[in-house]
Write a protein that holds these residues in place. Structure first.
Motif, short mmCIF file in Angstrom:
data_model
loop_
_atom_site.label_atom_id
_atom_site.label_comp_id
_atom_site.label_asym_id
_atom_site.label_seq_id
_atom_site.Cartn_x
_atom_site.Cartn_y
_atom_site.Cartn_z
N LEU A 118 1.82 9.19 4.14
CA LEU A 118 1.76 7.91 4.82
C LEU A 118 1.65 6.78 3.81
N GLN A 119 2.21 5.61 4.12
CA GLN A 119 2.19 4.47 3.20
C GLN A 119 1.40 3.33 3.85
N THR A 120 0.70 2.57 3.00
CA THR A 120 -0.03 1.40 3.47
C THR A 120 0.76 0.16 3.10
N LEU A 121 1.13 -0.63 4.11
CA LEU A 121 1.89 -1.86 3.87
C LEU A 121 0.94 -3.05 3.90
N HIS A 122 0.99 -3.84 2.84
CA HIS A 122 0.11 -5.03 2.74
C HIS A 122 0.95 -6.25 3.09
N LEU A 123 0.72 -6.78 4.28
CA LEU A 123 1.49 -7.92 4.77
C LEU A 123 0.54 -9.11 4.91
N GLY A 124 0.19 -9.69 3.77
CA GLY A 124 -0.84 -10.73 3.81
C GLY A 124 -2.14 -10.06 4.20
N SER A 125 -2.85 -10.62 5.17
CA SER A 125 -4.13 -10.01 5.55
C SER A 125 -3.93 -8.98 6.67
N CYS A 126 -2.68 -8.69 6.95
CA CYS A 126 -2.39 -7.62 7.92
C CYS A 126 -2.01 -6.37 7.15
N VAL A 127 -2.74 -5.30 7.39
CA VAL A 127 -2.49 -4.05 6.67
C VAL A 127 -2.17 -2.97 7.70
N ILE A 128 -1.05 -2.31 7.53
CA ILE A 128 -0.71 -1.23 8.47
C ILE A 128 -0.32 0.03 7.71
N ILE A 129 -0.49 1.16 8.37
CA ILE A 129 -0.16 2.45 7.78
C ILE A 129 1.00 3.04 8.56
N THR A 130 2.01 3.51 7.82
CA THR A 130 3.16 4.08 8.50
C THR A 130 3.78 5.16 7.63
N ASN A 131 4.70 5.92 8.20
CA ASN A 131 5.32 7.00 7.43
C ASN A 131 6.76 6.59 7.07
N LEU A 132 6.89 5.74 6.06
CA LEU A 132 8.20 5.23 5.65
C LEU A 132 9.11 6.37 5.20
N GLN A 133 8.49 7.37 4.55
CA GLN A 133 9.29 8.49 4.03
C GLN A 133 10.01 9.21 5.16
N LYS A 134 9.27 9.42 6.26
CA LYS A 134 9.90 10.13 7.40
C LYS A 134 11.00 9.27 8.01
N ILE A 135 10.73 7.97 8.14
CA ILE A 135 11.74 7.06 8.69
C ILE A 135 12.97 7.07 7.80
N GLN A 136 12.74 7.03 6.50
CA GLN A 136 13.86 7.05 5.54
C GLN A 136 14.67 8.34 5.69
N SER A 137 13.97 9.45 5.82
CA SER A 137 14.71 10.73 5.90
C SER A 137 15.45 10.85 7.22
N GLU A 138 14.88 10.30 8.31
CA GLU A 138 15.59 10.32 9.60
C GLU A 138 16.88 9.51 9.48
N PHE A 139 16.78 8.32 8.86
CA PHE A 139 17.96 7.46 8.76
C PHE A 139 19.01 8.08 7.83
N SER A 140 18.54 8.76 6.78
CA SER A 140 19.52 9.30 5.82
C SER A 140 20.41 10.35 6.49
#
Lengths: 204, 152
Positions: free
Chosen positions: B1-23
């Motif tokens: 899982l990856q932590t995205l720092h968007l200013g003071s908004c921080v979210i956790i998501t699985n970019l790797q899985k999304i990337q592999s689905e799109f690939s």
């Protein structure tokens, strides 16, 4: 073919454990006939944005059994609608839809199976391989007066991992917990298992 | 899982899985793109050089674009592609809900820069027919994912 409508499957339910999601239903039984089934799903996105769209399940369109592993279909932590219909030749039944949408965060997480062994003086653990979504928290300690616990996170199961080099004179104990970050949940800890190295405790 | 720092908004998501689905569908999606000399996301600079405090708003708008007008308008009869798009869409929906939470707690402020950057993207997007635009921007998903990864 008496022209009667093919009955729709009944009693849909999902049994989910350790991120394996099994959709089950009561079979449609017709004498001397083989009835097939087709399963489709809809994530929250589809139900909100494209409610007319249903997606054929990866493994069960069609299938002969009265159950379907939908684990590869349920890929996000959102509610999913699931539906099934019966197929007999060119005939299809009405769709039966799962009463309550299913969300994978409701899966039952069981303590992981584990094998604790010693290889010479080495304390070794091998955890059950539960798939890529699982990590494990392993806690181990030397059972004596001032027991100090150590912890290690293992990224996968199915391979032996060295935890500690043991000293004779007291058993070493281990317990483990399964963790699924995708749904933010953990299992309970397993029962502790202990092993001991024979021989005298080495003088300090 | 990856932590995205968007200013003071921080979210956790699985970019790797999304990337592999799109690939798994990238080639077939991009093969359907008839407007190969036209860009939508690439022209608008990157999320990374957007003010940190503006990133959450820009990403929220971009995800909204994908949910409302890309995944919805992408036409395919191929079941595998349909499944991958469903997986992407439901993952994006999960992220958007997290950003919505930030928005609720006023940590997803829309500054001038984010608004202007999104306006640019939208004006490019709307120069194409809806389905052609959906094909184009779905084909550019790598750019969005790279932007998101840069905020880790």
């Amino acid at each position: 073919d008496g022209g009667e409508a093919l009955p729709a499957p009944q009693n849909l339910s999902v049994h989910s454990a350790n991120m394996k999601h099994l959709l089950m239903w009561s079979p449609v039984v017709l004498p001397r006939e083989t009835v097939y089934y087709s399963v489709e799903y809809q994530g929250e996105y589809e139900s909100l944005y494209t409610s007319h769209i249903w997606i054929p399940s990866k493994w069960c369109s069609p299938i002969e059994d009265a159950e379907c592993d939908v684990s590869d279909d349920i890929t996000a932590t959102v509610p999913y609608n699931l539906r099934v219909r019966a197929i007999l030749g060119s005939q299809t039944s009405a769709w039966s839809i799962l009463e309550q949408p299913f969300n994978r965060n409701s899966t039952i997480l069981t303590p992981p199976g584990m094998e604790v062994s010693r290889n010479g003086f080495h304390l070794v653990i091998e955890l059950e391989d539960l798939g890529p979504q699982f990590e494990f928290l392993v806690v181990y300690w030397r059972r004596e007066l001032d027991t100090k616990e150590h912890a290690k996170v293992l990224r996968r199961g199915g391979i032996p991992v060295h935890l500690e080099t043991m000293e004779p004179g007291a058993p070493y104990c281990v317990k483990a917990q399964a963790q699924v970050k995708a749904i933010g949940r953990n299992s309970a800890f397993s029962q502790a298992e202990c092993v001991e190295v024979q021989g005298e405790a080495l003088p300090l | 899982l990856q932590t995205l720092h968007l200013g003071s908004c921080v979210i956790i998501t699985n970019l790797q899985k999304i990337q592999s689905e799109f690939s798994e569908i990238r080639d077939s999606v991009q093969a359907n793109d008839q407007n190969i000399d036209f860009r939508v996301l690439r022209n608008a600079g990157s999320l990374q050089d957007t003010e940190p405090s503006d990133r959450c708003c820009l990403l929220r708008h971009l995800l909204g674009l994908y949910l409302d007008r890309v995944f919805r308008n992408y036409q395919t009869s191929d079941h595998h592609t349909l499944r991958k798009i469903s997986s992407l869409a439901n993952s994006f929906l999960t992220i958007k809900k997290d950003l919505q939470l930030c928005h609720t707690y006023t940590t997803c402020h829309c500054g001038e820069e984010a608004t202007e950057k999104y306006r640019q993207i939208l004006s490019h997007f709307e120069q194409l027919e809806p389905q052609a635009a959906a094909v184009k921007v779905l084909g550019e998903l790598d750019i969005l994912l790279r932007w998101m990864k840069e905020t880790e």
